[in-house]
Design an enzyme around this catalytic site. Structure first.
Site, PDB file in Angstrom:
ATOM      1  N   HIS A 168      60.664  63.499  -8.125  1.00 21.67           N
ATOM      2  CA  HIS A 168      61.858  64.277  -7.773  1.00 21.67           C
ATOM      3  C   HIS A 168      61.695  65.752  -8.142  1.00 21.67           C
ATOM      4  CE1 HIS A 168      63.779  60.276  -7.470  1.00 21.67           C
ATOM      5  NE2 HIS A 168      63.122  60.025  -8.594  1.00 21.67           N
ATOM      6  N   SER A 289      52.995  92.448   1.158  1.00 25.49           N
ATOM      7  CA  SER A 289      54.210  92.761   1.904  1.00 25.49           C
ATOM      8  C   SER A 289      54.183  94.234   2.259  1.00 25.49           C
ATOM      9  CB  SER A 289      55.428  92.449   1.034  1.00 25.49           C
ATOM     10  OG  SER A 289      56.549  93.170   1.492  1.00 25.49           O
ATOM     11  N   LYS A 295      54.056  92.130  -3.993  1.00 23.07           N
ATOM     12  CA  LYS A 295      53.914  90.797  -3.417  1.00 23.07           C
ATOM     13  C   LYS A 295      52.466  90.396  -3.142  1.00 23.07           C
ATOM     14  CE  LYS A 295      56.712  88.248  -2.268  1.00 23.07           C
ATOM     15  NZ  LYS A 295      57.596  88.248  -1.115  1.00 23.07           N
TER      16      LYS A 295
END
Ligand code: ARG
Length: 473
Positions: A168, A289, A295
């Site tokens: 999970h 980016s 980024k």
């Protein structure tokens, strides 16, 4: 290769099937029905099939030895022209088959017109697709193997690197990173089995089915099969020219393989996020980016995840293409090629880039370890410890749940409690409990086939290397 879109020197009467018609086909219809723009990609296998067919026609006395020799010479020259990019593809000639046949006849005269004896484009194209797909499956199998080898090297280096195992997406139990990677090795192994199995059904010869019913010439289908390396011949002519289940099977195997790589990609993306910080992917597989200078984006795994969608899409496309077709051949089947080509291209380049990318991964073992320490990953080990001392499992589960609750409240892991503090939860707990509460103790104890213990991981890797034909390290 470019296609000539209209050719004034080519008149309606020159079309291979034009004799029956009273007016030329509309220009738009011509473009709508032509496949040469994309099926020229089958040229090499088309010629390979034609050479085998011609050899058989000669051996059975259906055409003369001289015709066979002329056809062989002509087709060999044509193949050289095509591969040199010097073949002029004509849209008016519809598809790869008619383009090559017309050029052959231009080169060698009547012998060229005899090549199509006892054959139809229906069994010809079915043969071409199978020959082509055969090569694709072979390339896929070597691509899978290369990726598996890259996985094994990474798993080898991290057979005892500890990370949190998740269910999970919540920290569940500690696992070794090598064990985690070997899960993908297993998935890829089943993928390879699926492709190898599909290969058996791909590798049968449709030629001889002719248009749909077979042919009245004394052909020898087994000879053609042998010449082309097919394992046997398709047993029913109607089935041979019409079904594309073998192509759908290939696409289905490709969809499953991409599904596995997409799951793996999702993990790489998560792991590379600073929130996880488990791995870094080499710069050459990432982009930046244009607006945010900080980024570094995991483009390759993202695109693998994205391209998985188009492979699924083609599978639906091919299934839908077949579902309403009455026997035998229908022109619908011409639509099988573009999706198949795209699946093959997507699959093969993805396998290649993935193997390269795995070799460009660096692992932050300290971050992995820290994450495993933060999630009460050894709670099950404490429960198992109590069970081994005689407490029923459900009671042990309850005891540990209280300990975890206290740990959450105090901000400390189970291993960080004092012995006295732990004994407050159960008097069965003794000093040796700390052996099972450590991450190393936890993974080492899962020491059976399929378990996460480093010893098992190393064994699994050794077996895998053997299976892939590698010498033991
Ligand atoms: N281009 C066709 C295809 O891809 C070849 C077979 C055409 N046969 C026919 N009878 N029109 O399926």
């Amino acid at each position: 290769m470019t296609t000539q879109h209209s050719n004034s020197s080519l008149h309606q009467k020159d079309q291979a099937w034009s004799g029956r018609f009273n007016e030329p086909v509309a220009e738009l219809v011509k473009r709508y029905t032509a496949s040469v723009d994309f099926d020229q990609r089958l040229a090499r296998v088309d010629i390979q099939g034609s050479l085998a067919h011609a050899t058989m026609l000669g051996a059975t006395g259906i055409i003369s030895a001289q015709d066979v020799a002329d056809i062989q010479r002509g087709l060999t020259e044509i193949l050289a022209d095509i591969e040199a990019g010097q073949f002029e593809w004509l849209l008016d000639l519809e598809d790869v088959h008619l383009n090559i046949e017309r050029r052959l006849t231009e080169k060698i005269g009547d012998a060229g017109k005899r090549l199509h004896t006892g054959r139809s484009r229906n069994d010809q194209v079915a043969t071409d697709v199978r020959l082509w797909l055969r090569g694709v499956v072979e390339d896929t199998l070597s691509g899978i193997r290369a990726l598996q080898l890259a996985l094994l090297d990474l798993a080898d280096a991290h057979a005892d690197t500890i990370m949190p195992g998740f269910t999970h997406l919540q920290v569940a139990q500690p696992v070794t990173f090598g064990h985690h990677l070997m899960a993908y090795y297993e998935m890829l192994g089943r993928d390879a089995e699926r492709f190898a199995d599909a290969y058996k059904r791909i590798n049968r010869l449709p030629l001889g089915a002719a248009a749909l019913a077979g042919t009245s010439y004394p052909i020898d289908r087994h000879m053609v099969a042998q010449l082309l390396g097919f394992d046997g011949v398709c047993q029913n002519s109607l089935d041979a020219v019409s079904d594309r289940d073998f192509a759908i099977e290939f696409n289905a195997a490709a969809a499953l393989l991409m599904m596995h790589l997409s799951r793996f990609s999702e993990e790489l993306i998560l792991w590379m996020s600073p929130r996880f910080g488990f791995i870094d992917i080499a710069d050459r597989f990432c982009t930046g980016s244009s607006i945010m200078p900080q980024k570094k984006n995991p483009d390759v795994p993202e695109l693998v995840r994205g391209k998985t969608g188009r492979v699924y899409g083609h599978l639906m496309g091919l299934l839908t293409l077949m579902k309403g077709q009455p026997l035998a051949y229908n022109k619908d089947n011409q639509e099988d090629k573009e999706p198949l080509f795209d699946v093959a291209d997507t699959l093969l380049v993805t396998l290649q880039i993935y193997a390269d990318m795995l070799r460009g991964i660096t692992v932050n073992s300290a971050r992995m370890r820290q994450a495993a320490l933060e999630g009460f990953a050894t709670a099950t080990d404490l429960a198992d410890y109590l069970v081994k001392r005689g407490m029923p499992f459900r009671d042990a589960h309850e005891v540990v749940a209280h300990a975890v609750k206290a740990g959450v409240a105090q901000g400390r892991d189970l291993a960080e409690f004092s012995l006295e503090a732990l004994q407050a939860f159960s008097t069965m707990i003794e000093a040796d409990v700390f052996e099972v509460l450590t991450l190393e103790g936890s993974v080492a104890s899962r020491n059976h086939v399929g378990g996460t213990a480093p010893q098992q991981v190393k064994q699994a890797i050794a077996q895998a290397r053997l299976a892939l034909g590698q010498k033991p390290a």
